[in-house]
Scaffold this motif. Structure first.
Motif, PDB file in Angstrom:
ATOM      1  N   ALA A 205     -40.328  15.422 142.356  1.00 38.98           N
ATOM      2  CA  ALA A 205     -39.237  16.404 142.410  1.00 38.98           C
ATOM      3  C   ALA A 205     -37.875  15.795 142.090  1.00 38.98           C
ATOM      4  O   ALA A 205     -36.860  16.483 142.158  1.00 38.98           O
TER       5      ALA A 205
ATOM      6  N   TYR B 274     -32.377  18.587 143.818  1.00 32.48           N
ATOM      7  CA  TYR B 274     -32.724  18.937 145.194  1.00 32.48           C
ATOM      8  C   TYR B 274     -31.934  18.126 146.219  1.00 32.48           C
ATOM      9  O   TYR B 274     -31.467  18.667 147.227  1.00 32.48           O
TER      10      TYR B 274
ATOM     11  N   VAL C 120     -39.313  18.915 149.522  1.00 29.77           N
ATOM     12  CA  VAL C 120     -39.083  18.031 148.384  1.00 29.77           C
ATOM     13  C   VAL C 120     -37.995  17.011 148.648  1.00 29.77           C
ATOM     14  O   VAL C 120     -38.012  15.928 148.088  1.00 29.77           O
ATOM     15  N   SER C 121     -37.007  17.350 149.491  1.00 31.59           N
ATOM     16  CA  SER C 121     -35.942  16.425 149.865  1.00 31.59           C
ATOM     17  C   SER C 121     -35.726  16.495 151.365  1.00 31.59           C
ATOM     18  O   SER C 121     -35.886  17.551 151.974  1.00 31.59           O
TER      19      SER C 121
ATOM     20  N   THR D  90     -36.209  12.054 148.179  1.00 35.88           N
ATOM     21  CA  THR D  90     -36.797  13.151 147.416  1.00 35.88           C
ATOM     22  C   THR D  90     -38.167  12.699 146.935  1.00 35.88           C
ATOM     23  O   THR D  90     -38.330  11.561 146.485  1.00 35.88           O
ATOM     24  N   ALA D  91     -39.128  13.592 147.021  1.00 34.08           N
ATOM     25  CA  ALA D  91     -40.476  13.274 146.542  1.00 34.08           C
ATOM     26  C   ALA D  91     -40.407  12.872 145.069  1.00 34.08           C
ATOM     27  O   ALA D  91     -39.655  13.476 144.294  1.00 34.08           O
TER      28      ALA D  91
END
Length: 91
Positions: A25, A30, A2-3, A21-22
């Motif tokens: 997310a 994160y 995610v990160s 980060t996605a």
């Protein structure tokens, strides 16, 4: 994942680059958790980061992780300067 981030040698320490980060997310902590884990793994080396002056989320993340702004531009190892970024350093 995610990160993610990348570290590379910089001046007297390391340069934190490409903190991402996605989208789905984001705003869940994160990036902050990842940065803090990396900092904990490198306790004796200065860590720098160049952050876009308009990137509010990244600016807030860096400040929350204890970084302090040390320059109003980014200076790269090749000597080039980016006035759209500022340089942070963990103190």
């Amino acid at each position: 994942c995610v990160s993610a981030l990348r570290l590379e040698p910089y001046r007297d320490g390391l340069l934190l680059e490409a903190l991402e980060t996605a989208p789905e997310a984001r705003r869940k902590g994160y990036a902050k958790d990842l940065v803090q884990a990396v900092l904990a793994a490198c306790p004796t080396r200065p860590v720098y980061s160049h952050v876009g002056k308009k990137n509010v989320a990244s600016l807030q993340t860096h400040i929350a992780c204890g970084f302090q702004r040390v320059a109003e531009q980014a200076v790269y190892l090749d000597g080039s300067v980016n006035a759209h970024c500022c340089t942070f350093k963990i103190m």
